[in-house]
Design a protein around this motif. Sequence first.
Motif, PDB file in Angstrom:
ATOM      1  N   ASP A 352      38.723   5.897 -31.610  1.00 42.95           N
ATOM      2  CA  ASP A 352      38.054   6.730 -32.614  1.00 42.95           C
ATOM      3  C   ASP A 352      37.476   8.015 -32.028  1.00 42.95           C
ATOM      4  OD1 ASP A 352      38.424   4.916 -34.797  1.00 42.95           O
ATOM      5  OD2 ASP A 352      36.783   3.697 -34.023  1.00 42.95           O
ATOM      6  N   ASP A 353      37.867   8.396 -30.800  1.00 38.27           N
ATOM      7  CA  ASP A 353      37.269   9.564 -30.132  1.00 38.27           C
ATOM      8  C   ASP A 353      35.749   9.436 -30.084  1.00 38.27           C
ATOM      9  OD1 ASP A 353      39.713  11.070 -29.648  1.00 38.27           O
ATOM     10  OD2 ASP A 353      39.790  11.377 -31.806  1.00 38.27           O
ATOM     11  N   LEU A 354      35.287   8.199 -29.975  1.00 32.54           N
ATOM     12  CA  LEU A 354      33.860   7.878 -29.984  1.00 32.54           C
ATOM     13  C   LEU A 354      33.335   7.920 -28.551  1.00 32.54           C
ATOM     14  CD1 LEU A 354      31.688   6.858 -32.088  1.00 32.54           C
ATOM     15  CD2 LEU A 354      32.242   4.548 -31.265  1.00 32.54           C
ATOM     16  N   PRO A 355      32.323   8.745 -28.266  1.00 32.57           N
ATOM     17  CA  PRO A 355      31.887   8.910 -26.873  1.00 32.57           C
ATOM     18  C   PRO A 355      31.571   7.606 -26.151  1.00 32.57           C
ATOM     19  CG  PRO A 355      30.918  10.626 -28.213  1.00 32.57           C
ATOM     20  CD  PRO A 355      31.632   9.701 -29.159  1.00 32.57           C
ATOM     21  N   LEU A 356      30.800   6.708 -26.779  1.00 31.96           N
ATOM     22  CA  LEU A 356      30.446   5.474 -26.101  1.00 31.96           C
ATOM     23  C   LEU A 356      31.696   4.646 -25.792  1.00 31.96           C
ATOM     24  CD1 LEU A 356      28.419   3.421 -25.024  1.00 31.96           C
ATOM     25  CD2 LEU A 356      28.258   2.481 -27.343  1.00 31.96           C
ATOM     26  N   ALA A 357      32.602   4.526 -26.760  1.00 29.93           N
ATOM     27  CA  ALA A 357      33.821   3.747 -26.536  1.00 29.93           C
ATOM     28  C   ALA A 357      34.648   4.356 -25.410  1.00 29.93           C
ATOM     29  CB  ALA A 357      34.641   3.693 -27.833  1.00 29.93           C
ATOM     30  N   LEU A 358      34.733   5.679 -25.373  1.00 31.62           N
ATOM     31  CA  LEU A 358      35.485   6.347 -24.315  1.00 31.62           C
ATOM     32  C   LEU A 358      34.855   6.094 -22.946  1.00 31.62           C
ATOM     33  CD1 LEU A 358      36.043   9.699 -26.207  1.00 31.62           C
ATOM     34  CD2 LEU A 358      37.855   8.109 -25.547  1.00 31.62           C
ATOM     35  N   GLU A 359      33.529   6.157 -22.881  1.00 32.54           N
ATOM     36  CA  GLU A 359      32.858   5.945 -21.596  1.00 32.54           C
ATOM     37  C   GLU A 359      33.036   4.507 -21.125  1.00 32.54           C
ATOM     38  OE1 GLU A 359      29.263   7.657 -20.598  1.00 32.54           O
ATOM     39  OE2 GLU A 359      29.317   9.286 -22.042  1.00 32.54           O
ATOM     40  N   LEU A 360      32.912   3.555 -22.040  1.00 30.55           N
ATOM     41  CA  LEU A 360      33.091   2.158 -21.658  1.00 30.55           C
ATOM     42  C   LEU A 360      34.525   1.888 -21.214  1.00 30.55           C
ATOM     43  CD1 LEU A 360      31.029   0.349 -24.452  1.00 30.55           C
ATOM     44  CD2 LEU A 360      30.311   0.905 -22.121  1.00 30.55           C
ATOM     45  N   ALA A 361      35.490   2.481 -21.914  1.00 27.74           N
ATOM     46  CA  ALA A 361      36.898   2.289 -21.532  1.00 27.74           C
ATOM     47  C   ALA A 361      37.188   2.952 -20.193  1.00 27.74           C
ATOM     48  CB  ALA A 361      37.808   2.857 -22.622  1.00 27.74           C
ATOM     49  N   ALA A 362      36.637   4.137 -19.988  1.00 31.45           N
ATOM     50  CA  ALA A 362      36.877   4.851 -18.724  1.00 31.45           C
ATOM     51  C   ALA A 362      36.379   4.040 -17.537  1.00 31.45           C
ATOM     52  CB  ALA A 362      36.198   6.216 -18.767  1.00 31.45           C
ATOM     53  N   ALA A 363      35.291   3.298 -17.729  1.00 35.16           N
ATOM     54  CA  ALA A 363      34.760   2.478 -16.633  1.00 35.16           C
ATOM     55  C   ALA A 363      35.737   1.377 -16.236  1.00 35.16           C
ATOM     56  CB  ALA A 363      33.427   1.865 -17.044  1.00 35.16           C
ATOM     57  N   ARG A 364      36.676   1.039 -17.132  1.00 29.73           N
ATOM     58  CA  ARG A 364      37.650  -0.015 -16.848  1.00 29.73           C
ATOM     59  C   ARG A 364      38.862   0.485 -16.053  1.00 29.73           C
ATOM     60  NH1 ARG A 364      36.024  -5.288 -17.385  1.00 29.73           N
ATOM     61  NH2 ARG A 364      35.071  -5.720 -19.413  1.00 29.73           N
ATOM     62  N   THR A 365      38.957   1.786 -15.840  1.00 31.49           N
ATOM     63  CA  THR A 365      40.160   2.323 -15.170  1.00 31.49           C
ATOM     64  C   THR A 365      40.237   1.940 -13.703  1.00 31.49           C
ATOM     65  OG1 THR A 365      38.997   4.424 -14.831  1.00 31.49           O
ATOM     66  CG2 THR A 365      40.441   4.264 -16.755  1.00 31.49           C
ATOM     67  N   SER A 366      39.172   1.410 -13.129  1.00 28.12           N
ATOM     68  CA  SER A 366      39.270   0.910 -11.757  1.00 28.12           C
ATOM     69  C   SER A 366      40.085  -0.378 -11.708  1.00 28.12           C
ATOM     70  CB  SER A 366      37.864   0.655 -11.188  1.00 28.12           C
ATOM     71  OG  SER A 366      37.169  -0.304 -11.963  1.00 28.12           O
ATOM     72  N   LEU A 367      40.286  -0.985 -12.873  1.00 28.46           N
ATOM     73  CA  LEU A 367      41.036  -2.241 -12.961  1.00 28.46           C
ATOM     74  C   LEU A 367      42.296  -2.113 -13.800  1.00 28.46           C
ATOM     75  CD1 LEU A 367      41.088  -5.319 -12.419  1.00 28.46           C
ATOM     76  CD2 LEU A 367      39.755  -5.608 -14.522  1.00 28.46           C
ATOM     77  N   LEU A 368      42.219  -1.334 -14.909  1.00 34.18           N
ATOM     78  CA  LEU A 368      43.321  -1.270 -15.869  1.00 34.18           C
ATOM     79  C   LEU A 368      43.825   0.153 -16.020  1.00 34.18           C
ATOM     80  CD1 LEU A 368      41.738  -3.481 -18.684  1.00 34.18           C
ATOM     81  CD2 LEU A 368      43.450  -4.204 -17.007  1.00 34.18           C
ATOM     82  N   SER A 369      45.119   0.321 -16.212  1.00 30.80           N
ATOM     83  CA  SER A 369      45.701   1.623 -16.549  1.00 30.80           C
ATOM     84  C   SER A 369      45.460   1.913 -18.017  1.00 30.80           C
ATOM     85  CB  SER A 369      47.198   1.625 -16.256  1.00 30.80           C
ATOM     86  OG  SER A 369      47.870   0.764 -17.174  1.00 30.80           O
ATOM     87  N   THR A 370      45.700   3.144 -18.435  1.00 29.18           N
ATOM     88  CA  THR A 370      45.528   3.469 -19.857  1.00 29.18           C
ATOM     89  C   THR A 370      46.483   2.643 -20.711  1.00 29.18           C
ATOM     90  OG1 THR A 370      47.033   5.344 -19.551  1.00 29.18           O
ATOM     91  CG2 THR A 370      44.678   5.818 -19.465  1.00 29.18           C
ATOM     92  N   GLU A 371      47.681   2.397 -20.228  1.00 28.61           N
ATOM     93  CA  GLU A 371      48.632   1.574 -20.986  1.00 28.61           C
ATOM     94  C   GLU A 371      48.110   0.151 -21.139  1.00 28.61           C
ATOM     95  OE1 GLU A 371      53.432   0.570 -21.082  1.00 28.61           O
ATOM     96  OE2 GLU A 371      52.509   1.354 -19.249  1.00 28.61           O
ATOM     97  N   GLN A 372      47.545  -0.405 -20.070  1.00 30.50           N
ATOM     98  CA  GLN A 372      46.993  -1.753 -20.153  1.00 30.50           C
ATOM     99  C   GLN A 372      45.766  -1.802 -21.053  1.00 30.50           C
ATOM    100  OE1 GLN A 372      46.578  -2.127 -15.890  1.00 30.50           O
ATOM    101  NE2 GLN A 372      48.185  -3.682 -15.792  1.00 30.50           N
ATOM    102  N   LEU A 373      44.955  -0.753 -21.035  1.00 37.12           N
ATOM    103  CA  LEU A 373      43.817  -0.693 -21.952  1.00 37.12           C
ATOM    104  C   LEU A 373      44.296  -0.725 -23.402  1.00 37.12           C
ATOM    105  CD1 LEU A 373      41.513   1.924 -20.203  1.00 37.12           C
ATOM    106  CD2 LEU A 373      40.860  -0.399 -20.825  1.00 37.12           C
ATOM    107  N   LEU A 374      45.352   0.031 -23.694  1.00 37.92           N
ATOM    108  CA  LEU A 374      45.900   0.040 -25.054  1.00 37.92           C
ATOM    109  C   LEU A 374      46.351  -1.359 -25.462  1.00 37.92           C
ATOM    110  CD1 LEU A 374      48.004   3.332 -25.192  1.00 37.92           C
ATOM    111  CD2 LEU A 374      46.153   2.696 -26.742  1.00 37.92           C
ATOM    112  N   GLU A 375      46.996  -2.069 -24.558  1.00 45.22           N
ATOM    113  CA  GLU A 375      47.502  -3.405 -24.875  1.00 45.22           C
ATOM    114  C   GLU A 375      46.378  -4.381 -25.183  1.00 45.22           C
ATOM    115  OE1 GLU A 375      49.682  -4.356 -21.396  1.00 45.22           O
ATOM    116  OE2 GLU A 375      51.426  -3.094 -21.918  1.00 45.22           O
ATOM    117  N   ARG A 376      45.191  -4.121 -24.624  1.00 44.88           N
ATOM    118  CA  ARG A 376      44.083  -5.055 -24.759  1.00 44.88           C
ATOM    119  C   ARG A 376      43.053  -4.636 -25.800  1.00 44.88           C
ATOM    120  NH1 ARG A 376      46.392  -5.558 -20.054  1.00 44.88           N
ATOM    121  NH2 ARG A 376      46.240  -7.498 -18.856  1.00 44.88           N
ATOM    122  N   LEU A 377      43.341  -3.594 -26.541  1.00 40.65           N
ATOM    123  CA  LEU A 377      42.342  -3.100 -27.482  1.00 40.65           C
ATOM    124  C   LEU A 377      42.167  -3.987 -28.701  1.00 40.65           C
ATOM    125  CD1 LEU A 377      42.476   0.793 -27.632  1.00 40.65           C
ATOM    126  CD2 LEU A 377      40.806  -0.702 -26.582  1.00 40.65           C
TER     127      LEU A 377
END
Length: 811
Positions: A352-377
């Motif tokens: 949703d281009d929501l700042p909090l959601a983006l920040e929380l998702a960005a913190a996961r990039t040490s473990l997951l790629s953007t493609e993997q984040l999409l798969e788990r949304l």
Amino acid sequence: MRELPRGTVTFLFTDIEGSTRLLDEVGAEEYGSALAQHRRVLRDSFARHGGVEVDTQGDAFFVAFPTAPGALEAAREAQDELGLPVRMGLHTGTPLLTDEGYVGTDVHRAARIAAAGHGRQVLVSAATAALLGGAELRDLGEHRLKDLSAPERIFQLGDGEFPPLKTLYRTNLPIPATPFLGRDQELGDVRELLARGDARLLTLTGAGGSGKTRLALHAAGEAAEAYPDGVWWVPLAPLADPVDVGPAAARALGGGGTLPELVDGRRLLLLLDNFEHVVEAAPEVAAVLAECPHADVLVTSRERLRVQGEHVYPVPVLERAEARRLFVTRARAAQPDFEPDEHLDELCSRLDDLPLALELAAARTSLLSTEQLLERLGNRLDLLRGGRDAETRQQTLRATIEWSYELLEPDERRLLAALSVFRGGWTLEAAEQVADADLELMQSLVDKSLVRRWDSDRFGMLETIREYAGEQLEPSALDRLRERLLGHLIERLAEADLSPHSTGPPQIDRAKEERPNVDVALVWALETGNVAAGLHLLEVLEIYWTTNDPIVGRERLDALLALGGESVEPNVLAKALRFRGASFDMTGRHDLSESDYLRAHEAALSAGDAAEAAHLTQRIAMAVVQQGDLERATGLLEDALASSRNPKERAIALSGLAHVALGRGELDEGVRLAYESAQLAESIGWTWWRGVTLGTLADFLIERDPGEAEEVLLSALASLAAVGDRGNITLSLASAASIAARRGHHVRAGTLWGAFEAEVERQPRPSTARATADAEPWLEPARGDVFEEARRRGRTLSLEEAVAYALGDQT
């Protein structure tokens, strides 16, 4: 230009205070002379002490010195000679030097220090002061600069008396751990509202996690200069009782009295943060404003206060470019080598281009790629989790939304859950009919930022909120809501004239806006075996599906027919097979469409529907025309024309006979029949058929008379644009490009072809492959540098812009 200093560098920023006012006071000629003298004095002083000019804008200078003493002496000498009120700021650091110049926070800090001063004042940072030995510096204490950074100890050269520095000296605004990014438009809007005398109570509203607090903090910092008695932050999230709001604000101001007593007579700004759970205290805020005419209040809340004098600013989600930038910046904090990829746009959209959601998702990039984040949304509410230092209510998206949900009354909770059945938005009427909404409850959910009203007057909610709300529904309640949604859509879309037998212009846009809801309803029909209702919904949207998404429409149809089997009634089957045949027509498989039309004709006769059987005869004939069997087609069409009393059916028959004549090379007869069909369609308000008929005619006219072909095509394009038929509009752009090339208008041809290609990429359709092949021979002579340059420009146009270009520019 001399080489810029490297290593430890002292920056000097200067500008004239009140330059616009001075210009008005002394006039352009005198001010111009003074400005020239000002520049000469400064540049002479810089040069004498080793300064290198980095940048100049208007009356402002940015200069780099290899030593701090040299920079200070240059400033001292210049101030002794200058006649204009120039303010100066010095700061020392070790910035990165690139081909584009200096990069780093030291540059911004030096500029902020200079901006905090007054005319004829020289300010020096602590880092610079440490290198100046026994210089005559006066300690002005610690100051917060307007970017909300950590306090900076600032010194002044000499003992001159000046007004207080333009900093956040009197404030308790928190220092964010991360930089403020983007939001230029919103920041400007809030600053402008704060500067207005009639907006003394300004409430920033928005869903949880939309960035209200960060925007408010930054805007308050930017506005500090207008509040000599300070900008004071009051965090309300820890409070449990509305009666505690006044005491909490009083404590932020230093205590020692009631809030009105502490505020009275002072020019200050109170920032009341996270007001939604203590909203019953709103009258107390209004009372403070009434009693203290010099104070302003800035509020962040998921719900408006609804008191007199309140101005509300809804904080939107981020623009996509800002969302990408925020994600990348935060991701690199977790994973320094993170690079954006082709999945990032979709990820931002799904969040949703929501700042909090983006920040929380960005913190996961040490473990997951953007493609993997999409798969788990699918379980985004729990997947996205903040750090240990995050507030409890913002540690996960679930916690953020629960904070708002728990503040709702039971009826509001029920309605929010019911509204989750919608996808892609809904109308007020839909909310009333499907979710039993009433105006007061809808207004309350909008006020609480859980439901948003769009510019189109439709309503919607963020996907994160919709997901949470949907979890609150019992399966039986969800089933009832989907059934009601399907019934509502049949009723609403039956009025959109998207059935082949409708007489008005098809309202394609209505179908497009309801498409996500249609998908929900069709899934329900399949899951529950409600075949008749599902087929009925497809039927009322036949023109939309066949012109915009024929393959998917046919897939949905086939799934329902397979589920219904022999139980599908003949009259329903006839319409379903007509739909199926039309989907093949739109993809160029006229052999398959003929087969379906023949089966549909048989079913219509079996059901005793003579009118539908006559219509299907027309369809069979048109499919035969497209396959080249002109003799058989002629007999079918002439019989249909002779027996038809329906003007719509006559228009179809005339168009079919036009195809036959044109196919035989009888151009004059074909043109006459096509015009007759188009005129008949126009007389009954069938704009779409007029556009389709004339568009087809234009393709036949290109070789004989490209001028007439263009005139006919533009008329067709105007009709197709009026009904929003994107599929045929796209085909018309290809034809328009071919005609322009045939007429030698290479720029126009390239522009239209580029626009056609861009739309094909945005909305791939089987029908465009044939259009591409048909156009290529006409375009070949026009290809070249001029064509290619125009083609690149055309690819930047939206479909609407391309239509406007085609209709408005014929050169």
